[in-house]
Design a protein around this motif. Structure first.
Motif, mmCIF file in Angstrom:
data_model
loop_
_atom_site.group_PDB
_atom_site.id
_atom_site.type_symbol
_atom_site.label_atom_id
_atom_site.label_comp_id
_atom_site.label_asym_id
_atom_site.label_seq_id
_atom_site.Cartn_x
_atom_site.Cartn_y
_atom_site.Cartn_z
ATOM 1 N N ASN A 124 72.037 15.214 -71.731
ATOM 2 C CA ASN A 124 72.727 14.627 -70.578
ATOM 3 C C ASN A 124 74.231 14.868 -70.624
ATOM 4 O O ASN A 124 74.866 15.035 -69.593
ATOM 5 C CB ASN A 124 72.445 13.130 -70.505
ATOM 6 N N ASN A 125 74.805 14.889 -71.804
ATOM 7 C CA ASN A 125 76.251 14.999 -71.929
ATOM 8 C C ASN A 125 76.755 16.412 -72.187
ATOM 9 O O ASN A 125 77.961 16.632 -72.132
ATOM 10 C CB ASN A 125 76.743 14.064 -73.029
ATOM 11 N N VAL A 126 75.861 17.336 -72.467
ATOM 12 C CA VAL A 126 76.293 18.713 -72.742
ATOM 13 C C VAL A 126 75.543 19.713 -71.868
ATOM 14 O O VAL A 126 76.138 20.455 -71.086
ATOM 15 C CB VAL A 126 76.118 19.066 -74.234
ATOM 16 N N LEU A 127 74.230 19.752 -71.985
ATOM 17 C CA LEU A 127 73.441 20.789 -71.317
ATOM 18 C C LEU A 127 73.226 20.531 -69.834
ATOM 19 O O LEU A 127 73.010 21.473 -69.064
ATOM 20 C CB LEU A 127 72.093 20.953 -72.020
ATOM 21 N N LEU A 128 73.295 19.291 -69.416
ATOM 22 C CA LEU A 128 73.113 18.965 -67.998
ATOM 23 C C LEU A 128 74.106 19.732 -67.123
ATOM 24 O O LEU A 128 73.770 20.180 -66.034
ATOM 25 C CB LEU A 128 73.284 17.457 -67.790
ATOM 26 N N PHE A 129 75.331 19.928 -67.626
ATOM 27 C CA PHE A 129 76.371 20.619 -66.865
ATOM 28 C C PHE A 129 76.091 22.113 -66.722
ATOM 29 O O PHE A 129 76.747 22.791 -65.946
ATOM 30 C CB PHE A 129 77.742 20.394 -67.522
ATOM 31 N N THR A 130 75.138 22.610 -67.459
ATOM 32 C CA THR A 130 74.694 23.995 -67.305
ATOM 33 C C THR A 130 73.440 24.068 -66.454
ATOM 34 O O THR A 130 73.327 24.922 -65.570
ATOM 35 C CB THR A 130 74.425 24.627 -68.690
ATOM 36 N N PHE A 131 72.508 23.166 -66.688
ATOM 37 C CA PHE A 131 71.209 23.262 -66.025
ATOM 38 C C PHE A 131 71.205 22.806 -64.570
ATOM 39 O O PHE A 131 70.426 23.331 -63.772
ATOM 40 C CB PHE A 131 70.131 22.533 -66.836
ATOM 41 N N ILE A 132 72.051 21.858 -64.200
ATOM 42 C CA ILE A 132 72.102 21.442 -62.791
ATOM 43 C C ILE A 132 72.623 22.586 -61.912
ATOM 44 O O ILE A 132 71.973 22.926 -60.911
ATOM 45 C CB ILE A 132 72.924 20.147 -62.618
ATOM 46 N N PRO A 133 73.750 23.232 -62.238
ATOM 47 C CA PRO A 133 74.160 24.378 -61.408
ATOM 48 C C PRO A 133 73.132 25.511 -61.411
ATOM 49 O O PRO A 133 72.929 26.170 -60.399
ATOM 50 C CB PRO A 133 75.476 24.835 -62.038
ATOM 51 N N LEU A 134 72.470 25.715 -62.552
ATOM 52 C CA LEU A 134 71.421 26.728 -62.620
ATOM 53 C C LEU A 134 70.293 26.393 -61.650
ATOM 54 O O LEU A 134 69.808 27.269 -60.916
ATOM 55 C CB LEU A 134 70.881 26.843 -64.041
ATOM 56 N N SER A 135 69.884 25.126 -61.611
ATOM 57 C CA SER A 135 68.776 24.737 -60.722
ATOM 58 C C SER A 135 69.146 24.970 -59.259
ATOM 59 O O SER A 135 68.326 25.449 -58.479
ATOM 60 C CB SER A 135 68.384 23.281 -60.953
ATOM 61 N N PHE A 136 70.376 24.655 -58.888
ATOM 62 C CA PHE A 136 70.802 24.884 -57.505
ATOM 63 C C PHE A 136 70.919 26.379 -57.197
ATOM 64 O O PHE A 136 70.558 26.822 -56.109
ATOM 65 C CB PHE A 136 72.133 24.177 -57.219
ATOM 66 N N SER A 137 71.411 27.162 -58.148
ATOM 67 C CA SER A 137 71.550 28.599 -57.887
ATOM 68 C C SER A 137 70.196 29.275 -57.728
ATOM 69 O O SER A 137 70.061 30.222 -56.952
ATOM 70 C CB SER A 137 72.377 29.276 -58.987
ATOM 71 N N LEU A 138 69.189 28.784 -58.417
ATOM 72 C CA LEU A 138 67.849 29.366 -58.274
ATOM 73 C C LEU A 138 67.235 29.080 -56.904
ATOM 74 O O LEU A 138 66.306 29.771 -56.485
ATOM 75 C CB LEU A 138 66.926 28.863 -59.386
ATOM 76 N N ALA A 139 67.764 28.097 -56.203
ATOM 77 C CA ALA A 139 67.279 27.789 -54.851
ATOM 78 C C ALA A 139 67.931 28.681 -53.798
ATOM 79 O O ALA A 139 67.421 28.781 -52.676
ATOM 80 C CB ALA A 139 67.549 26.324 -54.523
ATOM 81 N N ILE A 140 69.014 29.342 -54.126
ATOM 82 C CA ILE A 140 69.758 30.141 -53.138
ATOM 83 C C ILE A 140 68.916 31.251 -52.506
ATOM 84 O O ILE A 140 68.965 31.430 -51.289
ATOM 85 C CB ILE A 140 71.071 30.682 -53.743
ATOM 86 N N PRO A 141 68.132 32.029 -53.277
ATOM 87 C CA PRO A 141 67.337 33.071 -52.617
ATOM 88 C C PRO A 141 66.403 32.520 -51.541
ATOM 89 O O PRO A 141 66.229 33.136 -50.489
ATOM 90 C CB PRO A 141 66.545 33.706 -53.766
ATOM 91 N N PHE A 142 65.806 31.359 -51.782
ATOM 92 C CA PHE A 142 64.920 30.744 -50.795
ATOM 93 C C PHE A 142 65.690 30.441 -49.511
ATOM 94 O O PHE A 142 65.262 30.793 -48.416
ATOM 95 C CB PHE A 142 64.307 29.461 -51.374
ATOM 96 N N PHE A 143 66.836 29.782 -49.642
ATOM 97 C CA PHE A 143 67.611 29.416 -48.462
ATOM 98 C C PHE A 143 68.263 30.625 -47.807
ATOM 99 O O PHE A 143 68.464 30.646 -46.597
ATOM 100 C CB PHE A 143 68.648 28.346 -48.816
#
Length: 195
Positions: A124-143
């Motif tokens: 939550n305090n370290v990796l979350l800041f990498t994985f949340i932007p990654l999750s949103f970027s993976l949605a970009i091709p769909f949109f």
């Protein structure tokens, strides 16, 4: 350690400088491949910085991570890497948009569960800041490939996105401050006229 500049502004300055330095050091390497390598290293370096801050003690998530500019500079790199992917693999960008969207949604859901289960933990305090932007970027091709059948909705969302991005680019907060000063001067002058 709140900065008066946005993370994106610093990223847009520092990442190109790092990339230009890498180009100078590795002149014979393919530029696109080098961009991918520098992008992944950028992510790993900032995970390392956040890990160091987290493990050194006297840790406060808001002050040390969430509001700190230096620990979050990698949050914009996912969009850069995705654009490289779309450039190098146009067909895969279109063909795998549903799978990428589902993977992004799964990563986001996993992040949410892990955040609830262990709010003070390493993830939550370290990796979350990498994985949340990654999750949103993976949605970009769909949109990106989403087709709106309703022209009114398409025009409305296009107009909103153009205006909101333009406001972001010109930084609304300085404009609001300028507006407040002009309004204050107008009030002062009109008060003086009637005095």
């Amino acid at each position: 350690s709140q900065s008066r500049y946005a993370i994106e502004e610093w990223f847009y300055i520092l990442f190109p400088l790092v990339f230009v330095l890498a180009l100078a050091l590795f002149r014979k390497m393919n530029r696109i491949r080098l961009l991918e390598i520098v992008g992944v290293l950028f992510i790993l370096v900032f995970i390392g910085i956040r890990t160091y801050v987290y493990l050194k003690g006297d840790f406060h998530c808001d002050a040390n991570m969430r509001e700190s500019l230096f620990t979050r500079l990698d949050c914009s790199i996912h969009g850069v890497l995705l654009s490289v992917f779309s450039y190098r693999h146009k067909q895969a960008f279109a063909n795998y948009r549903y799978i990428l969207f589902l993977i992004g949604a799964a990563i986001y859901a996993l992040c949410t569960v892990l955040r609830i289960k262990n709010p003070d933990g390493y993830f939550n305090n370290v990796l979350l800041f990498t994985f949340i932007p990654l999750s949103f970027s993976l949605a970009i091709p769909f949109f990106f490939h989403l087709q709106a059948k309703n022209k009114f909705l398409l025009r409305t969302f296009t107009a909103i996105s153009l205006v909101s991005f333009a406001v972001y680019l010109i930084h609304l907060s300085p404009l609001l401050e300028l507006f407040d000063r002009i309004t204050l001067k107008m009030i002062c002058f009109s008060t003086l006229e009637f005095a």
